[in-house]
Write a protein that holds these residues in place. Structure first.
Motif, PDB file in Angstrom:
ATOM      1  N   SER A  54       1.339  -0.836   0.012  1.00  0.00           N
ATOM      2  CA  SER A  54       0.244   0.248   0.186  1.00  0.00           C
ATOM      3  C   SER A  54       1.058   1.302  -0.182  1.00  0.00           C
ATOM      4  CB  SER A  54      -1.024  -0.007   1.094  1.00  0.00           C
ATOM      5  OG  SER A  54      -0.558  -0.254   1.929  1.00  0.00           O
ATOM      6  N   ARG A  55       2.083   1.362   0.996  1.00  0.00           N
ATOM      7  CA  ARG A  55       2.986   2.660   0.896  1.00  0.00           C
ATOM      8  C   ARG A  55       3.096   3.187  -0.663  1.00  0.00           C
ATOM      9  NH1 ARG A  55       7.302   2.490   5.193  1.00  0.00           N
ATOM     10  NH2 ARG A  55       6.048   2.417   7.150  1.00  0.00           N
ATOM     11  N   MET A  56       3.927   1.990  -1.233  1.00  0.00           N
ATOM     12  CA  MET A  56       3.909   1.971  -2.932  1.00  0.00           C
ATOM     13  C   MET A  56       3.062   2.514  -3.906  1.00  0.00           C
ATOM     14  SD  MET A  56       7.691   1.893  -2.697  1.00  0.00           S
ATOM     15  CE  MET A  56       8.059   1.757  -3.931  1.00  0.00           C
ATOM     16  N   ILE A  57       2.198   2.079  -3.806  1.00  0.00           N
ATOM     17  CA  ILE A  57       0.805   2.569  -4.674  1.00  0.00           C
ATOM     18  C   ILE A  57       0.016   4.138  -4.303  1.00  0.00           C
ATOM     19  CG2 ILE A  57       0.304   0.610  -5.245  1.00  0.00           C
ATOM     20  CD1 ILE A  57      -2.171   0.275  -3.932  1.00  0.00           C
ATOM     21  N   VAL A  58       0.726   4.054  -2.503  1.00  0.00           N
ATOM     22  CA  VAL A  58       0.058   5.754  -2.718  1.00  0.00           C
ATOM     23  C   VAL A  58       0.925   6.089  -3.049  1.00  0.00           C
ATOM     24  CG1 VAL A  58      -0.788   6.651   0.007  1.00  0.00           C
ATOM     25  CG2 VAL A  58      -1.584   4.628  -0.981  1.00  0.00           C
ATOM     26  N   ARG A  59       1.882   6.196  -2.661  1.00  0.00           N
ATOM     27  CA  ARG A  59       3.379   6.684  -3.605  1.00  0.00           C
ATOM     28  C   ARG A  59       3.308   7.195  -4.643  1.00  0.00           C
ATOM     29  NH1 ARG A  59       9.782   5.226  -2.714  1.00  0.00           N
ATOM     30  NH2 ARG A  59      10.591   7.499  -4.292  1.00  0.00           N
ATOM     31  N   PHE A  60       3.213   6.023  -5.446  1.00  0.00           N
ATOM     32  CA  PHE A  60       2.871   6.210  -7.417  1.00  0.00           C
ATOM     33  C   PHE A  60       1.627   7.486  -7.046  1.00  0.00           C
ATOM     34  CE2 PHE A  60       1.011   5.474 -11.186  1.00  0.00           C
ATOM     35  CZ  PHE A  60       2.563   5.987 -11.758  1.00  0.00           C
ATOM     36  N   GLY A  61       0.156   7.239  -6.547  1.00  0.00           N
ATOM     37  CA  GLY A  61      -0.977   7.878  -6.919  1.00  0.00           C
ATOM     38  C   GLY A  61      -0.344   9.370  -6.608  1.00  0.00           C
ATOM     39  N   TYR A  62       0.409  10.116  -5.575  1.00  0.00           N
ATOM     40  CA  TYR A  62       0.656  11.126  -5.221  1.00  0.00           C
ATOM     41  C   TYR A  62       1.783  11.248  -6.172  1.00  0.00           C
ATOM     42  CZ  TYR A  62       2.879  14.743  -2.297  1.00  0.00           C
ATOM     43  OH  TYR A  62       3.192  15.925  -2.354  1.00  0.00           O
ATOM     44  N   VAL A  63       2.875  10.652  -6.484  1.00  0.00           N
ATOM     45  CA  VAL A  63       3.096  11.818  -7.432  1.00  0.00           C
ATOM     46  C   VAL A  63       2.625  11.877  -8.758  1.00  0.00           C
ATOM     47  CG1 VAL A  63       5.576  10.565  -8.783  1.00  0.00           C
ATOM     48  CG2 VAL A  63       5.626  10.632  -6.379  1.00  0.00           C
ATOM     49  N   MET A  64       1.859  11.010  -9.385  1.00  0.00           N
ATOM     50  CA  MET A  64       1.496  11.070 -10.484  1.00  0.00           C
ATOM     51  C   MET A  64       0.605  12.805 -10.082  1.00  0.00           C
ATOM     52  SD  MET A  64       2.406   9.427 -12.588  1.00  0.00           S
ATOM     53  CE  MET A  64       4.248   9.404 -11.968  1.00  0.00           C
ATOM     54  N   ILE A  65      -0.489  12.344  -8.979  1.00  0.00           N
ATOM     55  CA  ILE A  65      -1.300  13.868  -9.003  1.00  0.00           C
ATOM     56  C   ILE A  65      -0.271  15.331  -8.853  1.00  0.00           C
ATOM     57  CG2 ILE A  65      -2.481  15.022  -7.352  1.00  0.00           C
ATOM     58  CD1 ILE A  65      -4.205  12.960  -8.521  1.00  0.00           C
ATOM     59  N   ARG A  66       0.656  15.130  -8.669  1.00  0.00           N
ATOM     60  CA  ARG A  66       1.410  16.073  -8.485  1.00  0.00           C
ATOM     61  C   ARG A  66       1.830  16.199  -9.759  1.00  0.00           C
ATOM     62  NH1 ARG A  66       3.677  18.549  -4.078  1.00  0.00           N
ATOM     63  NH2 ARG A  66       5.722  19.391  -5.465  1.00  0.00           N
ATOM     64  N   ALA A  67       2.367  15.618 -10.575  1.00  0.00           N
ATOM     65  CA  ALA A  67       2.576  15.577 -12.160  1.00  0.00           C
ATOM     66  C   ALA A  67       0.680  16.278 -13.117  1.00  0.00           C
ATOM     67  CB  ALA A  67       2.796  14.563 -12.189  1.00  0.00           C
ATOM     68  N   VAL A  68       0.035  15.375 -12.310  1.00  0.00           N
ATOM     69  CA  VAL A  68      -1.107  16.017 -13.816  1.00  0.00           C
ATOM     70  C   VAL A  68      -1.209  17.293 -13.288  1.00  0.00           C
ATOM     71  CG1 VAL A  68      -3.670  15.889 -13.773  1.00  0.00           C
ATOM     72  CG2 VAL A  68      -1.959  13.433 -13.253  1.00  0.00           C
ATOM     73  N   MET A  69      -1.182  18.073 -12.046  1.00  0.00           N
ATOM     74  CA  MET A  69      -0.971  19.346 -11.841  1.00  0.00           C
ATOM     75  C   MET A  69       0.235  20.220 -12.047  1.00  0.00           C
ATOM     76  SD  MET A  69      -2.746  21.469  -8.400  1.00  0.00           S
ATOM     77  CE  MET A  69      -0.370  22.152  -8.126  1.00  0.00           C
ATOM     78  N   LYS A  70       0.978  20.109 -12.375  1.00  0.00           N
ATOM     79  CA  LYS A  70       2.136  20.732 -12.729  1.00  0.00           C
ATOM     80  C   LYS A  70       2.335  20.849 -14.642  1.00  0.00           C
ATOM     81  CE  LYS A  70       6.237  18.649 -14.435  1.00  0.00           C
ATOM     82  NZ  LYS A  70       7.190  18.047 -14.589  1.00  0.00           N
ATOM     83  N   TRP A  71       1.682  18.950 -15.179  1.00  0.00           N
ATOM     84  CA  TRP A  71       1.513  19.261 -16.823  1.00  0.00           C
ATOM     85  C   TRP A  71       0.089  20.601 -17.017  1.00  0.00           C
ATOM     86  CZ3 TRP A  71       5.918  19.128 -19.277  1.00  0.00           C
ATOM     87  CH2 TRP A  71       6.450  18.703 -18.699  1.00  0.00           C
ATOM     88  N   LEU A  72      -0.661  20.751 -16.487  1.00  0.00           N
ATOM     89  CA  LEU A  72      -1.970  20.796 -16.377  1.00  0.00           C
ATOM     90  C   LEU A  72      -2.115  23.015 -16.765  1.00  0.00           C
ATOM     91  CD1 LEU A  72      -4.742  18.791 -15.032  1.00  0.00           C
ATOM     92  CD2 LEU A  72      -4.237  19.374 -17.806  1.00  0.00           C
ATOM     93  N   ASN A  73      -0.598  22.835 -15.332  1.00  0.00           N
ATOM     94  CA  ASN A  73      -0.236  24.428 -15.246  1.00  0.00           C
ATOM     95  C   ASN A  73       0.458  24.945 -16.271  1.00  0.00           C
ATOM     96  OD1 ASN A  73      -2.217  24.733 -12.920  1.00  0.00           O
ATOM     97  ND2 ASN A  73      -0.770  24.603 -11.561  1.00  0.00           N
ATOM     98  N   ARG A  74       0.795  24.349 -17.539  1.00  0.00           N
ATOM     99  CA  ARG A  74       1.842  24.556 -18.305  1.00  0.00           C
ATOM    100  C   ARG A  74       1.084  24.460 -19.885  1.00  0.00           C
ATOM    101  NH1 ARG A  74       7.948  21.578 -17.210  1.00  0.00           N
ATOM    102  NH2 ARG A  74       8.047  22.302 -14.807  1.00  0.00           N
ATOM    103  N   ARG A  75       0.271  24.667 -19.489  1.00  0.00           N
ATOM    104  CA  ARG A  75      -1.038  23.946 -21.073  1.00  0.00           C
ATOM    105  C   ARG A  75      -0.644  25.988 -21.041  1.00  0.00           C
ATOM    106  NH1 ARG A  75      -5.085  20.629 -21.507  1.00  0.00           N
ATOM    107  NH2 ARG A  75      -6.183  22.251 -21.774  1.00  0.00           N
ATOM    108  N   SER A  76      -0.822  27.039 -20.287  1.00  0.00           N
ATOM    109  CA  SER A  76      -0.796  28.183 -20.338  1.00  0.00           C
ATOM    110  C   SER A  76      -0.091  28.819 -20.271  1.00  0.00           C
ATOM    111  CB  SER A  76      -1.707  28.956 -20.822  1.00  0.00           C
ATOM    112  OG  SER A  76      -2.131  29.158 -19.355  1.00  0.00           O
ATOM    113  N   GLN A  77       0.863  30.634 -19.407  1.00  0.00           N
ATOM    114  CA  GLN A  77       1.104  31.180 -19.601  1.00  0.00           C
ATOM    115  C   GLN A  77       0.334  31.356 -17.671  1.00  0.00           C
ATOM    116  OE1 GLN A  77       2.568  34.468 -20.724  1.00  0.00           O
ATOM    117  NE2 GLN A  77       3.790  33.803 -22.423  1.00  0.00           N
ATOM    118  N   ARG A  78      -0.734  31.514 -17.778  1.00  0.00           N
ATOM    119  CA  ARG A  78      -1.807  31.735 -16.820  1.00  0.00           C
ATOM    120  C   ARG A  78      -1.686  30.122 -15.871  1.00  0.00           C
ATOM    121  NH1 ARG A  78      -6.935  31.894 -15.560  1.00  0.00           N
ATOM    122  NH2 ARG A  78      -7.765  32.680 -13.720  1.00  0.00           N
TER     123      ARG A  78
END
Length: 221
Positions: free
Chosen positions: A164-188
């Motif tokens: 459970s610890r490793m899959i929770v860690r994976f989910g957390y890393v992916m949520i951060r990555a999703v938000m990062k790349w969505l925020n890079r879709r534009s300058q704002r």
């Protein structure tokens, strides 16, 4: 598929018909495709089987992988032996999991499994590369079902008891990555953590969970 059928005759049948009946103590083989683990009770038997494997494979133009092939001590006394010998307890990787000597809540020996660091990093990199490629060319409503399927596939494979610890860690890393790349879709910036969390409430993604409870008692007959 052909390699799997080939090894069924080269390795599986040969092992259970010729090797296992001829050695002392417990002896088992677990194979998936071209990866396999051989478990024996005595060290000298392990050395003998490795020699026999090399000879058997050589007859068919095959060989054992020089880096993956190793003989290690493992089992219920491994942690005590490692402590006495001043070393770390042995672990081994098989099918994307690192297997280690653990213990249950009652203190009895338990075979532990967790996502191997190599596979974890590879999965994170693959997801990050995918997000980088598609976030600027696809709408968020198109991204979401594909992202959900990818996360679900990871949890379905790695969601085994004790991991459970490793899959929770994976989910957390992916949520951060999703938000990062969505925020890079534009300058704002599109999201802050607060409004992204609110967005996930309405458009949820699969949550990390244990899919395979391998320690669940078998039903009585």
């Amino acid at each position: 598929m052909l390699a799997n059928i080939f090894l069924h005759y080269v390795l599986d049948l040969w092992f259970f018909k010729r090797v296992k009946p001829s050695v002392a103590g417990q002896c088992y083989l677990v194979r998936y495709a071209d990866d396999f683990v051989c478990m024996v009770q005595y060290r000298q038997i392990a050395d003998e089987i490795e020699r026999m494997l090399r000879e058997r494979f050589a007859k068919f133009g095959l060989s054992l992988h020089p880096e993956k092939t190793r003989t290690i001590s493992f089992g219920r006394f491994e942690r005590q032996n490692a402590c006495r010998e001043g070393r770390k307890a042995n672990t081994f990787d098989f099918l994307g999991f690192t297997h280690f000597c653990g213990h249950s809540r009652k203190g009895t020996f338990l075979l532990g499994r967790k996502t191997s660091l190599k596979k974890f990093r590879k999965a994170c990199k693959a997801m990050n590369d995918w997000l980088r490629r598609i976030c600027s060319v696809m709408r968020i409503e198109e991204i979401w079902p594909i992202l959900a399927a990818k996360l679900r596939g990871h949890y379905n494979y790695y969601g085994v008891s004790g991991n459970s610890r490793m899959i929770v860690r994976f989910g957390y890393v992916m949520i951060r990555a999703v938000m990062k790349w969505l925020n890079r879709r534009s300058q704002r910036r599109s999201f802050t953590w607060e409004n992204f969390s609110a967005y996930l409430i309405h458009y949820s993604l699969p949550r990390p969970r244990i899919v395979h409870n391998i320690y669940k008692p078998l039903p009585s007959k």
